[in-house]
Design an enzyme around this catalytic site. Structure first.
Site, PDB file in Angstrom:
ATOM      1  N   ILE A  81      -1.899   3.926   4.124  1.00 48.59           N
ATOM      2  CA  ILE A  81      -1.225   3.119   3.103  1.00 48.59           C
ATOM      3  C   ILE A  81      -0.828   3.973   1.907  1.00 48.59           C
ATOM      4  CG2 ILE A  81      -1.345   0.918   1.879  1.00 48.59           C
ATOM      5  CD1 ILE A  81      -4.195   0.681   3.143  1.00 48.59           C
ATOM      6  N   TYR A  82      -1.586   5.033   1.659  1.00 49.25           N
ATOM      7  CA  TYR A  82      -1.303   5.873   0.497  1.00 49.25           C
ATOM      8  C   TYR A  82       0.127   6.403   0.558  1.00 49.25           C
ATOM      9  CZ  TYR A  82      -1.936   9.593  -2.978  1.00 49.25           C
ATOM     10  OH  TYR A  82      -1.825  10.404  -4.075  1.00 49.25           O
ATOM     11  N   GLY A  83       0.520   6.898   1.717  1.00 43.88           N
ATOM     12  CA  GLY A  83       1.882   7.397   1.864  1.00 43.88           C
ATOM     13  C   GLY A  83       2.921   6.313   1.654  1.00 43.88           C
TER      14      GLY A  83
END
Length: 257
Positions: free
Chosen positions: A161-163
């Site tokens: 999810i960070y990306g």
């Protein structure tokens, strides 16, 4: 500093708010902006680190203050937006450096993981930028600076999810640049490589992986928070008035390797 350099880079008389300003890249940037003359508000959740950062800056002769806040909820974001203007007034510069990096395996990502990550990493920059950007445009000067990630551009080491959230930040940056470019407000992102910060402390426990990441750069080392100082001062100052909607890679050449 001579008058010409001051006209390009001095932040005297400006006010900056830096989220995540007590740790890692955010602290490096907050320190740089304060030492360049900006009255700087350090925003973070941890009081001890905020107090330590503010004390370090004030001891160095800078004008700095701390605000404790939580960006993981809409209520928290709006409360922080109000509180951050109390020490020095409305900001000329907003740096969105606060971030969260939850890294379960992809199949194990939960809806709560998604909501928390997107709220801290993408919604908070949107709401704060919208809140302060209107005033910046009315005054004819504003600088919105976001901290992005290599993972906004390519998937590696488990982007998860960070990306996704950082990809959203880069699109947000372009939308802000379009919305306010004609009113003296710019929006840009700084894109780190692998930087030795508390956010990735767990990864730093693997020396071989750390060395492998350093080897992916052209300079041959991983980044430090201080590597972002001059780039942040440039993007915050008058000299960058014609630079907007851009992603500046501060990554030792990792992205070009």
């Amino acid at each position: 500093m001579n008058a010409y350099l001051e006209s390009l880079f001095s932040l005297a008389g400006r006010t900056a708010i830096v989220t995540g300003g007590s740790s890692g890249i955010g602290r490096g940037i907050a320190t740089a902006l304060a030492r360049a003359g900006a009255s700087t508000v350090i925003v973070s959740r941890g009081k001890d680190r905020v107090d330590e950062t503010v004390a370090e800056l004030t001891d160095a002769g800078c004008r700095a203050a701390g605000v404790i806040g939580d960006l993981s909820t809409r209520v928290g974001i709006h409360a922080l937006a109000d509180a951050a203007t109390e020490p020095f007034g409305k900001p000329d510069i907003l740096v969105n450096s606060a971030g969260i990096n939850i890294r379960p395996s992809y199949a194990d990502i939960t809806e709560d993981d998604w909501d928390t990550t997107m709220t801290v990493n993408a919604l908070a920059p949107f709401l704060l930028g919208q809140r302060y950007g209107v005033g910046m445009a009315e005054r004819g000067y504003g600088r919105l600076i976001h901290i992005s990630s290599q993972q906004a551009h390519r998937a590696f080491v488990g982007s998860g999810i960070y990306g996704v959230s950082k990809g959203a930040v880069e699109s947000l940056m372009r939308s802000e640049a379009e919305a306010w470019g004609g009113a003296g407000v710019t929006s840009n992102t700084l894109v780190p490589g692998f930087v030795l910060t508390p956010l990735n402390a767990r990864l730093q426990e693997d020396p071989e992986k750390i060395q492998a990441l350093a080897a992916r750069t052209m300079i041959g080392r991983n980044g430090l928070p201080s590597d972002f100082a001059s780039a942040a001062v440039f993007l915050a100052g008058a000299g960058s008035a014609y630079v907007t909607g851009q992603s500046l890679f501060v990554d030792g050449g990792m992205s070009a390797h």
